[in-house]
Design a protein around this motif. Structure first.
Motif, PDB file in Angstrom:
ATOM      1  N   MET A  37       4.024   3.361  10.768  1.00 28.53           N
ATOM      2  CA  MET A  37       3.025   2.086  10.647  1.00 28.53           C
ATOM      3  C   MET A  37       3.931   0.948   9.985  1.00 28.53           C
ATOM      4  N   LYS A  38       4.838   1.201   9.122  1.00 22.53           N
ATOM      5  CA  LYS A  38       5.927   0.261   8.408  1.00 22.53           C
ATOM      6  C   LYS A  38       6.632  -0.331   9.511  1.00 22.53           C
ATOM      7  N   ALA A  39       7.166   0.330  10.478  1.00 25.37           N
ATOM      8  CA  ALA A  39       7.914  -0.050  11.705  1.00 25.37           C
ATOM      9  C   ALA A  39       7.179  -1.157  12.250  1.00 25.37           C
ATOM     10  N   VAL A  40       5.900  -0.799  12.691  1.00 23.23           N
ATOM     11  CA  VAL A  40       4.783  -1.517  13.577  1.00 23.23           C
ATOM     12  C   VAL A  40       4.461  -2.911  12.770  1.00 23.23           C
ATOM     13  N   ALA A  41       4.294  -2.725  11.459  1.00 20.45           N
ATOM     14  CA  ALA A  41       3.782  -4.021  10.560  1.00 20.45           C
ATOM     15  C   ALA A  41       5.168  -4.724  10.723  1.00 20.45           C
TER      16      ALA A  41
ATOM     17  N   GLN B 213       2.904   9.476  -2.648  1.00 15.37           N
ATOM     18  CA  GLN B 213       2.626  10.878  -2.287  1.00 15.37           C
ATOM     19  C   GLN B 213       2.898  11.256  -0.885  1.00 15.37           C
ATOM     20  N   TYR B 214       2.617  10.259   0.147  1.00 20.74           N
ATOM     21  CA  TYR B 214       2.533  10.620   1.542  1.00 20.74           C
ATOM     22  C   TYR B 214       3.659  10.087   2.379  1.00 20.74           C
ATOM     23  N   VAL B 215       4.805   9.573   1.515  1.00 18.94           N
ATOM     24  CA  VAL B 215       5.983   8.994   2.406  1.00 18.94           C
ATOM     25  C   VAL B 215       6.341   9.958   3.260  1.00 18.94           C
ATOM     26  N   GLY B 216       6.536   9.519   4.693  1.00 22.63           N
ATOM     27  CA  GLY B 216       7.069  10.398   5.636  1.00 22.63           C
ATOM     28  C   GLY B 216       7.101   9.809   6.985  1.00 22.63           C
ATOM     29  N   LEU B 217       7.166  10.327   8.004  1.00 30.28           N
ATOM     30  CA  LEU B 217       7.196   9.780   9.540  1.00 30.28           C
ATOM     31  C   LEU B 217       6.021   8.975   9.614  1.00 30.28           C
TER      32      LEU B 217
ATOM     33  N   ILE C 162       0.910  -1.327   0.113  1.00 26.44           N
ATOM     34  CA  ILE C 162      -0.082   0.116   0.024  1.00 26.44           C
ATOM     35  C   ILE C 162       0.840   1.255  -0.096  1.00 26.44           C
ATOM     36  N   ILE C 163       1.948   1.325   0.829  1.00 24.58           N
ATOM     37  CA  ILE C 163       2.944   2.408   0.790  1.00 24.58           C
ATOM     38  C   ILE C 163       3.497   2.580  -0.550  1.00 24.58           C
TER      39      ILE C 163
END
Length: 422
Positions: free
Chosen positions: A286-290, A277-281, A269-270
């Protein structure tokens, strides 16, 4: 005073735009507003001057001057239509809202404007300022005052049948009840907002807000699949409008994927066209939690919480689900660690997972009671004994079914015999 003002003409506006500094431009615009002329052209120029002046004061972070400007303009408001007055007032309040650290000033400003609108009998404007005031009170966690204000406002707006404002107020009431953890009332208010919205044309941003709130309420009920679809609808609406709230809708979409154990979908999804367009903190958090969820690693989860504290723990929506996510990860981590053993010391598991022994022992006993795995705790030896998964013996269920069928036959024979005897 009369010699200090500038003529209310387009030349004066152009002069302010050509000024060398914001302070000089602000001074010119103030002098234009001091012009006593009340011709239609002069009023139009003054409206333009007010818009430009409020923008400049906002850029210079001069919130107190914006507040004073609203007070100074009250005689001017008597010369222009009420609709234009409402537009200017709301524009200046919006300008103050864009200046950081002005929550208290916004509340006092709204209260002043409510008093003025009551005195001037400007009902349309008062209702909108009161709705804004209720939202500010909610943000300041003054829930009881906000609820009292909204309860009276809703009755008044329903009588007038102003559907668009009613959608705003019902939506605000839903958020307020949700903040107070009153889920049934939050859902009822949201249903009322949807009902009012179905009767009129709702702007896309407003529809996105309704979908976002729907997603939040479904997520609170652990219905993450439905919540995901609502967050997706909200994301599409905000993304089309290039609104900042789009990233939060996307963030909550990822949260739903993690909560239904589909953490592997997060990276996809990212990396999609919309997600990039919304890559950022926010998305990194959420990627770290995933990643932590996929690897069933409690340590990675705690690292993510520490590294992205502002994005995770300080987000009230995500924070509500972190404790259940923590429990899920803890259970998965413990299951992963005890998989190779048939008997293992609790102290050894605690050492592997880097948590206190009593905390691990308590969690293991809870997991056994919840039938997450088959085993028992030998507290005397400080060990966990894991059993093989018991094979379900069908004889018991089949015996019960046979007895039930025999009972039905006997009942049927009794009924027939009773009929013959009669």
């Amino acid at each position: 005073m009369s010699s200090s003002y500038l003529p209310a003409t387009t030349d004066s506006i152009a002069q302010s735009l050509e000024a060398k500094s914001p302070a000089e431009a602000i001074a010119i615009l103030y002098r234009v507003l001091e012009n006593p002329s009340s011709t239609s052209e002069a009023l139009r120029i003054k409206e333009q001057a007010i818009t430009n002046l409020s923008d400049l004061l906002r850029q210079e972070n001069r919130a107190e001057e914006l507040r004073n400007l609203l007070t100074q303009l009250r005689p001017f408001f008597n010369l222009i239509p009420k609709a234009k007055t409402a537009k200017i007032v709301r524009g200046i309040i919006d300008a103050v809202a864009k200046i950081p650290g002005t929550s208290d000033l916004q509340i006092s400003l709204c209260k002043e404007m409510v008093q003025w609108t009551r005195a001037e009998k400007r009902t349309f404007l008062r209702q909108r300022v009161e709705a804004r005031l209720a939202a500010l009170l909610m943000e300041s966690k003054e829930y009881s005052e906000a609820l009292n204000l909204l309860s009276g406002l809703i009755k008044e707006v329903r009588r007038l049948d102003d559907k668009l404002l009613l959608v705003d107020i019902d939506l605000l009431e839903s958020k307020l009840h949700f903040s107070l953890r009153n889920l049934p009332k939050a859902k009822a208010s949201l249903t009322a907002a949807r009902t009012a919205a179905n009767a009129i044309y709702v702007p896309p941003a407003q529809q996105g807000t309704i979908d976002l709130q729907s997603g939040i309420l479904h997520a609170e009920e652990k219905d993450y699949k439905t919540a995901y679809s609502y967050f997706f609808e909200a994301f599409e609406a905000f993304n089309a409008l290039e609104e900042p709230r789009a990233v939060f809708s996307l963030k909550y979409m990822l949260l739903c994927k993690i909560m239904v154990s589909q953490a592997d979908d997060v990276a996809g999804i990212i990396s999609s066209k919309a997600g990039l367009q919304y890559v950022g903190l926010e998305l990194d958090a959420m990627k770290a939690v995933a990643d932590a969820h996929s690897k069933r690693s409690l340590k990675l989860f705690e690292t993510a919480l520490r590294d992205f504290r502002a994005q995770l723990e300080e987000d009230p929506i995500v924070h509500r689900h972190l404790s259940s996510l923590y429990d899920t990860l803890l259970e998965q981590n413990l299951c992963r660690l005890i998989e190779p053993f048939s008997r293992v010391e609790i102290a050894h598991i605690a050492e592997l997972i880097e948590l206190p022994v009593d905390h691990v022992e308590k969690k293991l006993s809870q997991m056994i009671l919840d039938k997450k795995f088959a085993g028992t705790l030998d507290q005397g030896a400080g060990c966990l004994i894991i059993f093989d998964d018991p094979k379900t013996d069908a004889i018991y269920s089949e015996t019960l079914e046979t007895i039930s069928n025999v009972g039905k036959v006997v009942d049927s024979l009794y009924v027939r015999s009773a009929k013959i005897m009669a």
